[in-house]
Scaffold this active site. Sequence first.
Site, PDB file in Angstrom:
ATOM      1  N   GLU A 143       0.705  -1.142   0.078  1.00 44.23           N
ATOM      2  CA  GLU A 143      -0.078   0.184  -0.094  1.00 44.23           C
ATOM      3  C   GLU A 143       0.824   1.452  -0.089  1.00 44.23           C
ATOM      4  OE1 GLU A 143      -2.923  -0.362   3.083  1.00 44.23           O
ATOM      5  OE2 GLU A 143      -4.155  -1.767   1.558  1.00 44.23           O
ATOM      6  N   GLU A 302      -6.144  -7.806  -1.846  1.00 42.45           N
ATOM      7  CA  GLU A 302      -6.859  -8.182  -0.708  1.00 42.45           C
ATOM      8  C   GLU A 302      -8.423  -7.734  -0.996  1.00 42.45           C
ATOM      9  OE1 GLU A 302      -5.042  -5.620   2.381  1.00 42.45           O
ATOM     10  OE2 GLU A 302      -3.098  -6.200   1.797  1.00 42.45           O
TER      11      GLU A 302
HETATM   12  C1  GLA Z   1      -4.488  -3.030   4.528  1.00 45.22           C
HETATM   13  C2  GLA Z   1      -3.010  -3.870   4.802  1.00 45.22           C
HETATM   14  C3  GLA Z   1      -3.250  -5.181   5.103  1.00 45.22           C
HETATM   15  C4  GLA Z   1      -3.965  -5.009   6.320  1.00 45.22           C
HETATM   16  C5  GLA Z   1      -5.451  -4.538   5.772  1.00 45.22           C
HETATM   17  C6  GLA Z   1      -6.760  -4.795   6.912  1.00 45.22           C
HETATM   18  O1  GLA Z   1      -5.050  -3.010   3.220  1.00 45.22           O
HETATM   19  O2  GLA Z   1      -2.505  -3.894   3.390  1.00 45.22           O
HETATM   20  O3  GLA Z   1      -1.963  -5.407   5.488  1.00 45.22           O
HETATM   21  O4  GLA Z   1      -3.728  -4.176   7.250  1.00 45.22           O
HETATM   22  O5  GLA Z   1      -5.550  -3.075   5.320  1.00 45.22           O
HETATM   23  O6  GLA Z   1      -6.780  -3.626   7.593  1.00 45.22           O
END
Ligand code: GLA
Length: 654
Positions: A143, A302
């Site tokens: 991210e 995700e």
């Molecule tokens: C983000 C992160 C994950 C996790 C998710 C859930 O997207 O990339 O590592 O923390 O949020 O909150």
Amino acid sequence: MIKIGIDYYPEHWDRAMWEEDAARMAELGVHTVRMAEFAWSRLEPEDGKFDFSWLDDAIEVMARHGMRVILGTPTNCAPLWLYHDHPDTVQWDRSGRPTDLGIRGHRCMLSPVFRRYAARIIEEMARRYAGRPEIFAWQLDNELESNHCTCPTCTKGFQDFVRAKYGTLEHLNQAWGTVVWSGEYSSWDQIKPLLAPDCLPNWHNPAWMLDYERYGAACTADYVRFQCDIIRAFDPNAIITTNSCFCANLPDFHQEFQALDVASYDNYPPIRLPEDPEALTSNAFALDFVRSFKQKNFWIMEQLGGPLGCWGPISPAMEPGMLEGYALQAVAHGADLLSFFRWRTACTGAEMFCYGILDHDNRPNRRLAELDGLCRRLKQLPALDNTTIRSQVALLYSADQEFGLKNQIQSEGFAYWTQLRLFHDACMNLGVNLDILPEGASLDGYRVVLVPTHFITNPAVAAQLEDFARNGGTVVLTNRSGVKDQNGNCILGQPLPTAFRALCGCCVSETDAIGPARQQLTTIHGGTYTISGWCDLLVPETAAVWARYADRFYAGTPAITRNQFGAGQAYYIGTIGEKALYRALLLEIFREQEISMVEVLPRNVELTTRSGPGGVYRFFFNNSTHGCAFPLGSETVTLRPLEVKILTGKGEWL
Ligand code: GLA
Ligand code: ZN
């Protein structure tokens, strides 16, 4: 076939559990398992001492069960020994001090020492795993945001960036208009990154902020390229991505993904859906935006698999149908792989209540059953990945507009993102596919181009839009277009919308930043709509009036115009309306341009079409917690809350 993946953290669980976890995933039909993106302290427990044995085993277990691994580079979380031994690897915040350690993402992506360590562990991983059949792809870091680190390295980097751009301080002072408030620089080292957390962005010099944001975005893109190059040196055919998210400091995604093979995104649509009919809650916009990064199908790294915790209080439970509905919504917009976050909810660490598919009890549950159903359903559609989203309507995006409008709020409640979403929302509800394009992309094959708030004027885009309209296309521009030049300064001596004046055939005599006040306009067809945020008082030159304001001293003044330009036309919307206004206007434009629509969709029902050699698939998604029904030809379509119905057909195009 659309691939289902799982985000898995073998390092969080006893080895004895891996086998059973893998067997359960394989039984569902999982194709890929993402791992290792936060595991640096286990991969390099001491400086230069590597331990890949556990990762070898975890990969082997997954491979034995027929699954392939998406391997994360673990650079988001450097081990504490690294920060401790080399404090200059720690990111600095907006107060101009090193960030406190203890959460994650503390690394400075420009620190030469950090780069050396990052390069070494990525090299070790690539040497060991790149090109192996067990490895499906690579995810870089986690991210990534635009680089806003204020450490000495990043400060120097900013100085070098603007020095390379302007050459002399005289040019820089001129371009940034620093004469205002005696802000003139007399040496390069007086130039600082964005500090002062207590200041509103509007207090700063917008020209400086625009270049600062461009610099931050360039740093992030450079960091991506740095990691990519290492992996490619070992495997030129590696598929490499990074999992994007829409954070506070947005990078320039189109630049960031240039070096990457496929765009990906962490998809967490809202679990609690607001009842406010004007809320722009649909995640469809985010999905189409991600598809724009590479202008092709993308992955979800995700996908929402359970209620969220940690970053806020625990969210409500996911409604029945939500796990599957949101997953298929992503597929409808071009996702070819969906990796669910995460297999089992963590028992330790900050995210212990950020739920995965399985709960702490590790027993089958409602979410697992829903995922199972989704996997079965996708198996029935084996050719779906051989289709794409084809569109005749484009929405122009540019990071410059995002940066410029974020840093200088024009009016309360007026945001670039909202402007984009208002158009997008109307298209979804009319069943019209929409491509989001980076400014400068080819417009060939499109019939309508939507250009909300082109604030930082790009003369090449203005010329391109004129050509597009001249050749029969329809362009829609909005308020606050043509306001600034490329440096982020206001354009002198020309009425707004400056570069777009001839195209729109109108000019702005006065502006009214009405903020949250609600006023009205009336269209030439007699429709009345609520408006807020902004009113440009328009003077048609060659344009015809499409709507007029209904309130205050400018009641009766044109609010929306339509101009014939060559074989096409350009609309100018001087204000910001309720959702129904965009629907009404686009309906008229799409009819004129003979773009096929479905006009009977209830509110919050979205229709997207994937088509190609794999067939034609129409996805009807009821993005609400209420059931609905509507006529389609001679049939009635009924949709449960959050249900996706997929109608398949033959041929290339509906
Ligand atoms: C983000 C992160 C994950 C996790 C998710 C859930 O997207 O990339 O590592 O923390 O949020 O909150
Ligand atoms: Zn830094």
